[in-house]
Write a protein that holds these residues in place. Structure first.
Motif, PDB file in Angstrom:
ATOM      1  N   GLY A 137      -6.338 -19.250   5.459  1.00  0.00           N
ATOM      2  CA  GLY A 137      -6.339 -18.382   4.290  1.00  0.00           C
ATOM      3  C   GLY A 137      -5.649 -17.065   4.535  1.00  0.00           C
ATOM      4  N   ILE A 138      -5.503 -16.669   5.806  1.00  0.00           N
ATOM      5  CA  ILE A 138      -4.817 -15.423   6.144  1.00  0.00           C
ATOM      6  C   ILE A 138      -3.380 -15.450   5.634  1.00  0.00           C
ATOM      7  N   PHE A 139      -2.728 -16.598   5.717  1.00  0.00           N
ATOM      8  CA  PHE A 139      -1.348 -16.712   5.259  1.00  0.00           C
ATOM      9  C   PHE A 139      -1.270 -17.286   3.836  1.00  0.00           C
ATOM     10  N   ALA A 140      -2.216 -18.150   3.498  1.00  0.00           N
ATOM     11  CA  ALA A 140      -2.184 -18.752   2.172  1.00  0.00           C
ATOM     12  C   ALA A 140      -2.482 -17.731   1.077  1.00  0.00           C
ATOM     13  N   SER A 141      -3.183 -16.645   1.419  1.00  0.00           N
ATOM     14  CA  SER A 141      -3.528 -15.630   0.412  1.00  0.00           C
ATOM     15  C   SER A 141      -2.277 -15.025  -0.212  1.00  0.00           C
ATOM     16  N   GLU A 142      -1.237 -14.808   0.592  1.00  0.00           N
ATOM     17  CA  GLU A 142       0.000 -14.221   0.063  1.00  0.00           C
ATOM     18  C   GLU A 142       0.658 -15.158  -0.948  1.00  0.00           C
ATOM     19  N   ALA A 143       0.613 -16.464  -0.676  1.00  0.00           N
ATOM     20  CA  ALA A 143       1.213 -17.441  -1.593  1.00  0.00           C
ATOM     21  C   ALA A 143       0.369 -17.627  -2.843  1.00  0.00           C
ATOM     22  N   GLU A 144      -0.940 -17.484  -2.723  1.00  0.00           N
ATOM     23  CA  GLU A 144      -1.847 -17.732  -3.839  1.00  0.00           C
ATOM     24  C   GLU A 144      -1.620 -16.769  -4.998  1.00  0.00           C
ATOM     25  N   ASN A 158      -6.004 -11.259  -4.404  1.00  0.00           N
ATOM     26  CA  ASN A 158      -6.096  -9.979  -5.102  1.00  0.00           C
ATOM     27  C   ASN A 158      -6.110  -8.814  -4.123  1.00  0.00           C
ATOM     28  N   ALA A 159      -6.744  -9.006  -2.966  1.00  0.00           N
ATOM     29  CA  ALA A 159      -6.744  -7.970  -1.935  1.00  0.00           C
ATOM     30  C   ALA A 159      -5.331  -7.734  -1.412  1.00  0.00           C
ATOM     31  N   VAL A 160      -4.593  -8.817  -1.190  1.00  0.00           N
ATOM     32  CA  VAL A 160      -3.201  -8.702  -0.737  1.00  0.00           C
ATOM     33  C   VAL A 160      -2.374  -7.970  -1.777  1.00  0.00           C
ATOM     34  N   LEU A 161      -2.504  -8.374  -3.030  1.00  0.00           N
ATOM     35  CA  LEU A 161      -1.683  -7.803  -4.098  1.00  0.00           C
ATOM     36  C   LEU A 161      -2.004  -6.332  -4.329  1.00  0.00           C
ATOM     37  N   VAL A 162      -3.281  -5.970  -4.301  1.00  0.00           N
ATOM     38  CA  VAL A 162      -3.632  -4.570  -4.550  1.00  0.00           C
ATOM     39  C   VAL A 162      -3.192  -3.682  -3.392  1.00  0.00           C
ATOM     40  N   THR A 163      -3.207  -4.209  -2.173  1.00  0.00           N
ATOM     41  CA  THR A 163      -2.722  -3.424  -1.029  1.00  0.00           C
ATOM     42  C   THR A 163      -1.237  -3.137  -1.172  1.00  0.00           C
ATOM     43  N   VAL A 164      -0.457  -4.162  -1.506  1.00  0.00           N
ATOM     44  CA  VAL A 164       0.974  -3.963  -1.729  1.00  0.00           C
ATOM     45  C   VAL A 164       1.191  -3.023  -2.913  1.00  0.00           C
ATOM     46  N   GLY A 165       0.375  -3.178  -3.962  1.00  0.00           N
ATOM     47  CA  GLY A 165       0.497  -2.307  -5.123  1.00  0.00           C
ATOM     48  C   GLY A 165       0.230  -0.854  -4.785  1.00  0.00           C
ATOM     49  N   THR A 199       3.224   2.187  -4.778  1.00  0.00           N
ATOM     50  CA  THR A 199       3.155   3.283  -5.751  1.00  0.00           C
ATOM     51  C   THR A 199       2.837   4.617  -5.087  1.00  0.00           C
ATOM     52  N   GLY A 200       3.125   4.715  -3.797  1.00  0.00           N
ATOM     53  CA  GLY A 200       3.026   5.991  -3.113  1.00  0.00           C
ATOM     54  C   GLY A 200       1.665   6.375  -2.589  1.00  0.00           C
ATOM     55  N   ARG A 201       0.748   5.435  -2.559  1.00  0.00           N
ATOM     56  CA  ARG A 201      -0.581   5.735  -2.030  1.00  0.00           C
ATOM     57  C   ARG A 201      -0.642   5.337  -0.555  1.00  0.00           C
ATOM     58  N   GLY A 202      -1.661   5.845   0.122  1.00  0.00           N
ATOM     59  CA  GLY A 202      -1.761   5.604   1.550  1.00  0.00           C
ATOM     60  C   GLY A 202      -2.755   4.525   1.901  1.00  0.00           C
ATOM     61  N   TRP A 203      -2.994   4.404   3.214  1.00  0.00           N
ATOM     62  CA  TRP A 203      -3.884   3.364   3.715  1.00  0.00           C
ATOM     63  C   TRP A 203      -5.320   3.584   3.283  1.00  0.00           C
ATOM     64  N   ARG A 204      -5.709   4.829   3.084  1.00  0.00           N
ATOM     65  CA  ARG A 204      -7.077   5.110   2.647  1.00  0.00           C
ATOM     66  C   ARG A 204      -7.352   4.457   1.294  1.00  0.00           C
ATOM     67  N   ALA A 205      -6.373   4.541   0.390  1.00  0.00           N
ATOM     68  CA  ALA A 205      -6.530   3.904  -0.921  1.00  0.00           C
ATOM     69  C   ALA A 205      -6.662   2.400  -0.782  1.00  0.00           C
ATOM     70  N   CYS A 206      -5.933   1.827   0.169  1.00  0.00           N
ATOM     71  CA  CYS A 206      -6.013   0.376   0.387  1.00  0.00           C
ATOM     72  C   CYS A 206      -7.395  -0.025   0.886  1.00  0.00           C
ATOM     73  N   VAL A 207      -7.948   0.787   1.792  1.00  0.00           N
ATOM     74  CA  VAL A 207      -9.274   0.496   2.338  1.00  0.00           C
ATOM     75  C   VAL A 207     -10.327   0.507   1.234  1.00  0.00           C
ATOM     76  N   LEU A 208     -10.171   1.390   0.278  1.00  0.00           N
ATOM     77  CA  LEU A 208     -11.111   1.440  -0.844  1.00  0.00           C
ATOM     78  C   LEU A 208     -10.861   0.313  -1.839  1.00  0.00           C
ATOM     79  N   ALA A 249      -2.816  -7.526   6.776  1.00  0.00           N
ATOM     80  CA  ALA A 249      -4.090  -6.895   7.126  1.00  0.00           C
ATOM     81  C   ALA A 249      -5.137  -7.153   6.044  1.00  0.00           C
ATOM     82  N   ALA A 250      -4.730  -7.051   4.772  1.00  0.00           N
ATOM     83  CA  ALA A 250      -5.672  -7.298   3.678  1.00  0.00           C
ATOM     84  C   ALA A 250      -6.155  -8.738   3.685  1.00  0.00           C
ATOM     85  N   ALA A 251      -5.232  -9.679   3.927  1.00  0.00           N
ATOM     86  CA  ALA A 251      -5.613 -11.092   4.000  1.00  0.00           C
ATOM     87  C   ALA A 251      -6.552 -11.343   5.168  1.00  0.00           C
ATOM     88  N   LEU A 252      -6.274 -10.708   6.301  1.00  0.00           N
ATOM     89  CA  LEU A 252      -7.100 -10.881   7.490  1.00  0.00           C
ATOM     90  C   LEU A 252      -8.517 -10.360   7.262  1.00  0.00           C
TER      91      LEU A 252
END
Length: 290
Positions: A163-170, A228-235, A239-248, A200-203
């Motif tokens: 699922g770590i890699f399949a999440s990106e395709a999903e 959704n975790a993968v997509l929101v991290t990339v999003g 859009t100029g946000r940092g890693w802290r936003a991704c963690v949340l 990292a998000a998939a993991l």
């Protein structure tokens, strides 16, 4: 004035931007305005299955044609901004409807609806629509599918991986190790930090759902709980946000996905959309206060 009466140089510009927009419409699913990214995504989709790849191309082409009829500026068409929701709807139709003629018909019709919603949303929303037009159109297609009892496509697990890699395709409603690797490659050529963030998000989500005895193992390996975790991290990063936003954002989309499933709806990418809307509205409020 219709496109038929445009001067030759305008028609040529529209044609060139339409060619650019075809792969970029696929890339914009991950918010990337990059032709090579779109090409790599398409390769991953064709590896998943010919119907998936052709459906993505059909959706992007219909989105471009619909945008041209709506007289959308050629530059925006070339950026793929009117293609990505149509791409996702077409892929949703490919997984939900059979026989093939019905798949093509629903994919094209749904792509038109999603593109129209994308166009209308810019006049009513204070934030980008992201994949909301796809979500609402996909819910409509699900209702039509269930009410008419059309046969669905069999699940394709030819290249099933962790699922770590399949999440990106999903995110594209397909699964598998190789398609996921091509998605990561497409993100990497756009910006290497996006590929790192997606992985990292998939993991993290894979570890969470593996550690809780609440999720079917076969669904975990398809990446259905991580996309959704993968997509929101990339999003967030795009859009100029940092890693802290991704963690949340990652635990937020997992909770939103659970809540949407609890009320009987298919989450699709709506957790990602809600998280991005909240982040955009918070940013707008902060800027207004300053």
């Amino acid at each position: 004035m219709s496109t038929k009466t445009l001067p030759p140089e305008h028609r040529n510009a529209l044609g060139l931007e339409a060619l650019r927009g075809l792969p970029r419409g696929v890339a914009q699913v991950y918010l990337q305005n990059n032709t090579l990214t779109g090409v790599l995504f398409l390769v991953g989709l064709f590896i998943s299955g010919e119907i998936a790849g052709l459906s993505a191309l059909l959706g992007s082409a219909v989105g471009i044609a619909t945008a041209a009829l709506l007289r959308v500026p050629a530059e925006r068409i070339g950026q793929g901004l009117y293609g990505f929701n149509a791409v996702l709807v077409a892929l949703g139709a490919a997984g939900s409807f059979r026989p093939l003629w019905l798949t093509a018909l629903v994919a094209a019709g749904g792509a038109v609806v999603a593109t129209l919603l994308t166009h209308v949303a810019q006049y009513f929303l204070r934030v980008p629509a992201y994949t909301a037009p796809f979500v609402f159109t996909y819910w409509l297609l699900e209702y039509l599918h269930e009410s008419r009892h059309w046969p669905s496509a069999p699940p394709a697990h030819r290249f099933l991986g962790l699922g770590i890699f399949a999440s990106e395709a999903e995110v594209f409603l397909v699964t598998g190790l190789l398609p996921g690797l091509f998605v990561l490659a497409g993100l990497a050529v756009s910006r290497w930090t996006l590929a790192v963030g997606a992985f990292a998000a998939a993991l993290v989500t894979y570890g969470i759902v593996r550690g809780l005895p609440l999720f079917p193992p076969n669904e975990i390996t398809t990446g259905v709980y991580g996309f959704n975790a993968v997509l929101v991290t990339v999003g967030m990063l795009s859009t100029g946000r940092g890693w802290r936003a991704c963690v949340l954002a990652v635990p937020a989309v997992l909770l939103l996905q659970a809540g949407i499933e609890a009320i009987g709806l298919t989450p699709a990418t709506f957790p990602f959309v809600l998280a991005m809307w909240c982040a955009d509205l918070w940013r707008a409020r902060s800027m207004h206060e300053k």
